[in-house]
Scaffold this motif. Structure first.
Motif, PDB file in Angstrom:
ATOM      1  N   ILE A  94      42.449  34.877  36.179  1.00 33.59           N
ATOM      2  CA  ILE A  94      41.819  36.314  36.216  1.00 33.59           C
ATOM      3  C   ILE A  94      40.332  36.116  35.557  1.00 33.59           C
ATOM      4  N   TYR A  97      37.373  37.903  36.607  1.00 33.83           N
ATOM      5  CA  TYR A  97      37.456  39.334  36.898  1.00 33.83           C
ATOM      6  C   TYR A  97      37.360  40.126  35.391  1.00 33.83           C
ATOM      7  N   VAL A 117      49.565  40.630  38.358  1.00 31.54           N
ATOM      8  CA  VAL A 117      48.947  40.511  39.624  1.00 31.54           C
ATOM      9  C   VAL A 117      49.534  40.939  40.835  1.00 31.54           C
ATOM     10  N   ARG A 222      38.818  44.423  38.682  1.00 28.60           N
ATOM     11  CA  ARG A 222      38.533  44.357  40.106  1.00 28.60           C
ATOM     12  C   ARG A 222      37.578  43.255  40.439  1.00 28.60           C
ATOM     13  N   ASP A 223      37.472  42.962  41.479  1.00 31.33           N
ATOM     14  CA  ASP A 223      36.579  41.861  41.756  1.00 31.33           C
ATOM     15  C   ASP A 223      35.287  42.626  42.193  1.00 31.33           C
ATOM     16  N   GLN A 229      42.621  43.150  41.395  1.00 28.51           N
ATOM     17  CA  GLN A 229      42.929  41.845  41.137  1.00 28.51           C
ATOM     18  C   GLN A 229      44.067  41.536  40.395  1.00 28.51           C
TER      19      GLN A 229
END
Length: 264
Positions: A94, A97, A117, A222-223, A229
């Protein structure tokens, strides 16, 4: 440097060496203690102790062994590295992100964090995680660039029931998104009518989505396309201090939301 790397490799290649040095850095042990604690054979333990004595990492005392000052230094440094690598392994999926530039604390503070996730069967698992906190918290603070419907629903219900106090700072884009949705607009309007909730808007960006529910700090990640995400949550003191200070800075720079801003 090559010599130091060789010594790191010497320790890293044997969990038994790490276990023995860690225990001797904590307190003296007899050979029998070390055999029981590590499960190593007498022959293996004998080789480990000889290797450590040659490096002056341990010394004999009456009835057993104990780490020297340099042995303790090596043990502490190596165990710190192990902890860092364990945390890195947890964060690796992660890290892209994480808004690292916005986090005013050492990432080692995530040692005991919970990472959630999405999955094929639970695509909304990160949001469900924050909703679980919101359903029991009595004091909630939020600073965010987004406000999901589930969180707003729970907050509105519990604030109006007298079960929660709420303070929030939203970015202008987040407030506009709420105002554009009839359901969200109604819920936020309901919140603004209560004395137990205050919402402010910040014209500048808020690059993180953080909920502080009592003593737990929860972040939604978030992406670049805004797709959820993961989430990370922790009750670590340093992370709580960062969240409090960041919230207060945003709060002071924001203005209270005028209900008329929600009128379409």
């Amino acid at each position: 440097m090559e010599s130091a790397l060789s010594e790191i490799e010497f320790l890293a290649l044997s969990p038994n060496r790490v276990a023995v040095l860690r225990r001797l850095a904590q307190e003296p042990h007899t050979r029998t203690d070390l055999v029981v604690a590590t499960g190593a054979s007498q022959a293996t333990l004998g080789r480990i102790l000889r290797d450590f004595e040659e490096r002056s990492w341990i010394r004999r005392i009456e009835g057993g062994y104990v780490a020297t000052a340099t042995g303790t230094l090596v043990a502490e440094g190596f165990l710190d590295l192990l902890e860092i690598m364990e945390i890195e392994g947890e964060l690796r999926p992660i890290v892209r992100y994480l808004p690292a530039d916005e986090l005013g604390f050492d990432l080692r503070r995530f040692a005991d964090a919970t990472i959630t996730v999405p999955s094929g069967t639970k695509p909304n698992a990160p949001v469900k995680r924050v909703l679980d906190f919101l359903r029991t918290a009595t004091e909630v603070r939020v600073f965010s660039h987004a406000f999901n419907e589930g969180s707003l629903r729970v907050i509105e219900k519990r604030v109006n029931a007298g079960e929660m106090t709420f303070e929030g700072v939203l970015s202008r884009s987040a407030l506009d998104a709420v105002a554009d949705d009839a359901g969200l607009r109604r819920r936020l309007g309901s919140l603004l009518e209560t004395s137990a909730a205050t919402v402010r808007v910040r014209d500048g960006e808020i690059p993180v989505a953080v909920t502080v529910a009592d003593s737990v700090v929860h972040m939604l990640l978030r992406d670049e396309n805004g797709i959820l995400q993961a989430s990370v949550d922790t009750d670590d003191v340093a992370v709580r201090d960062w969240a409090r200070e960041t919230f207060e800075a945003y709060w002071e720079a924001a203005k209270q939301v005028d209900p008329d801003e929600l009128t379409h």
